[in-house]
Design an enzyme around this catalytic site. Structure first.
Site, PDB file in Angstrom:
ATOM      1  N   HIS A 133      30.043  36.242  41.735  1.00 21.11           N
ATOM      2  CA  HIS A 133      31.181  37.047  42.136  1.00 21.11           C
ATOM      3  C   HIS A 133      32.340  36.133  42.555  1.00 21.11           C
ATOM      4  CE1 HIS A 133      32.702  41.045  43.175  1.00 21.11           C
ATOM      5  NE2 HIS A 133      33.439  40.391  44.064  1.00 21.11           N
TER       6      HIS A 133
ATOM      7  N   SER B 150      43.440  52.320  54.127  1.00 21.87           N
ATOM      8  CA  SER B 150      43.283  51.048  53.418  1.00 21.87           C
ATOM      9  C   SER B 150      42.367  51.284  52.244  1.00 21.87           C
ATOM     10  CB  SER B 150      42.684  50.007  54.360  1.00 21.87           C
ATOM     11  OG  SER B 150      42.215  48.914  53.649  1.00 21.87           O
TER      12      SER B 150
ATOM     13  N   ASP C  72      26.394  38.635  39.712  1.00 19.74           N
ATOM     14  CA  ASP C  72      27.093  39.511  40.650  1.00 19.74           C
ATOM     15  C   ASP C  72      26.205  40.723  40.948  1.00 19.74           C
ATOM     16  OD1 ASP C  72      28.783  41.097  42.103  1.00 19.74           O
ATOM     17  OD2 ASP C  72      30.400  41.124  40.633  1.00 19.74           O
TER      18      ASP C  72
END
Length: 333
Positions: A265, A134, A235
């Site tokens: 974010h 992944s 962020d």
């Protein structure tokens, strides 16, 4: 530290999302899937237009749960040739999917407002499937880099758009220190996600996290397209994003930056935020018309990638769905 003047609805959602996310992340490194599904509202595909966009789910490889949701705006159904955006959803490598309401709404909005055809890709999640099975939020960079090693006949990668990309490293940056308790991607949460995602025994300087770090490979010789990077002042990952831009430039790659000083974010996923509207405008005008000299007549297509906590867009050219399947199978081997 939170952005100023955050609408109360956004603040309430982000607070609840953060609380339930923390409750789902177990100390032993596993995820309480049943609990996290309580905050992951799913949207089914619809062959009837919703806000001018129809959707369908298409399976590429059931053994790897590799599928994508296809967003088709009414402009395409009318015969107009449109750019194609391949979108990689966020979730810190460990949660959410293209059917999550947050991403379904975002992709539907992109499809309608740009307009463009959106292909939102599902992939296996950590910790059940760690890197490299992944790739989570920063998948667009790694897919683009791997694609640069191949010569495609009917596909051309025109550009990549990292939106507040989720990169990291062992070093604690100034933005991580100053914004340690920021909404959605606090340092504590990102550290947990890195441990859940990276191979056993690896640290955050692994090339999947720190792409221009001490363990990374040389990309100067790769065919890597132009990049448009979006960042936000609130962020915690912004210093890593700046390092990423510097790394691209240092390797001879072209990169443009759009920075919103008051953006948290994942700001782009919240239409109530003014920066979200600016993002749509910047993407459509600055990127398509100016930065990339986009030629609609040549049927070039754009691919974006994304995640919450990181979003990415990956821009490609293609002829039909079969080429998507070939690309995904080849690059996910």
């Amino acid at each position: 530290m939170w952005p100023p003047n955050l609408p109360w609805k956004v603040r309430l959602f982000v607070t609840a999302f953060g609380f339930l996310t923390d409750a789902s992340f177990r100390r032993n490194g596993s995820v309480n899937r049943r609990f996290i599904n309580l905050i992951d509202f799913k949207i089914s595909p619809s062959d009837k237009p919703v806000n001018g966009v129809t959707t369908s789910d298409n399976t590429v490889d059931p053994s790897r749960n590799l599928w994508f949701r296809y967003f088709l705006p009414s402009a395409a159904e009318a015969g107009e040739k449109l750019p194609v955006i391949v979108y990689f959803h966020g979730g810190g490598f460990v949660m959410l999917s293209p059917s999550s309401q947050l991403f379904d709404d975002l992709c539907r909005r992109l499809a309608k407002e740009l307009p463009a055809v959106i292909v939102s890709v599902n992939y296996r999640l950590a910790p059940e499937h760690r890197c490299p099975a992944s790739a989570g939020g920063n998948i667009a960079h790694h897919v683009t880099a791997r694609a640069g090693e191949h010569n495609f006949t009917n596909l051309n990668i025109a550009g990549v758009i990292p939106i507040q990309p989720y990169f990291g490293g062992e070093e604690r940056t100034e933005s991580e220190i100053q914004l340690a308790g920021a909404p959605l991607v606090s340092v504590e949460r990102t550290d947990w996600c890195w441990k859940a995602f990276l191979p056993e025994g690896s640290d955050r300087d692994h090339p999947a996290a720190n792409v221009f770090g001490p363990k990374s490979s040389d990309v100067s010789g790769l065919k890597f397209p132009k990049s448009l990077v979006f960042m936000g002042g609130f962020d915690p990952l912004r210093d890593w994003q700046e390092s990423y831009c510097e790394g691209l430039k240092g390797n001879g790659k072209e990169v443009k930056v759009v920075d919103y000083p008051n953006a948290m974010h994942s700001f782009y996923a919240f239409p109530d935020l003014p920066e979200s509207t600016l993002f749509m405008r910047s993407f459509k005008i600055s990127f398509i018309l100016n930065n990339f000299s986009f030629d609609f007549a040549s049927w070039m297509s754009l691919s974006l990638g994304s995640f919450l906590p990181v979003q990415y867009f990956f821009w490609v050219c293609f002829l039909d769905q079969l080429h998507y399947c070939a690309l995904f199978n080849k690059l996910s081997e």
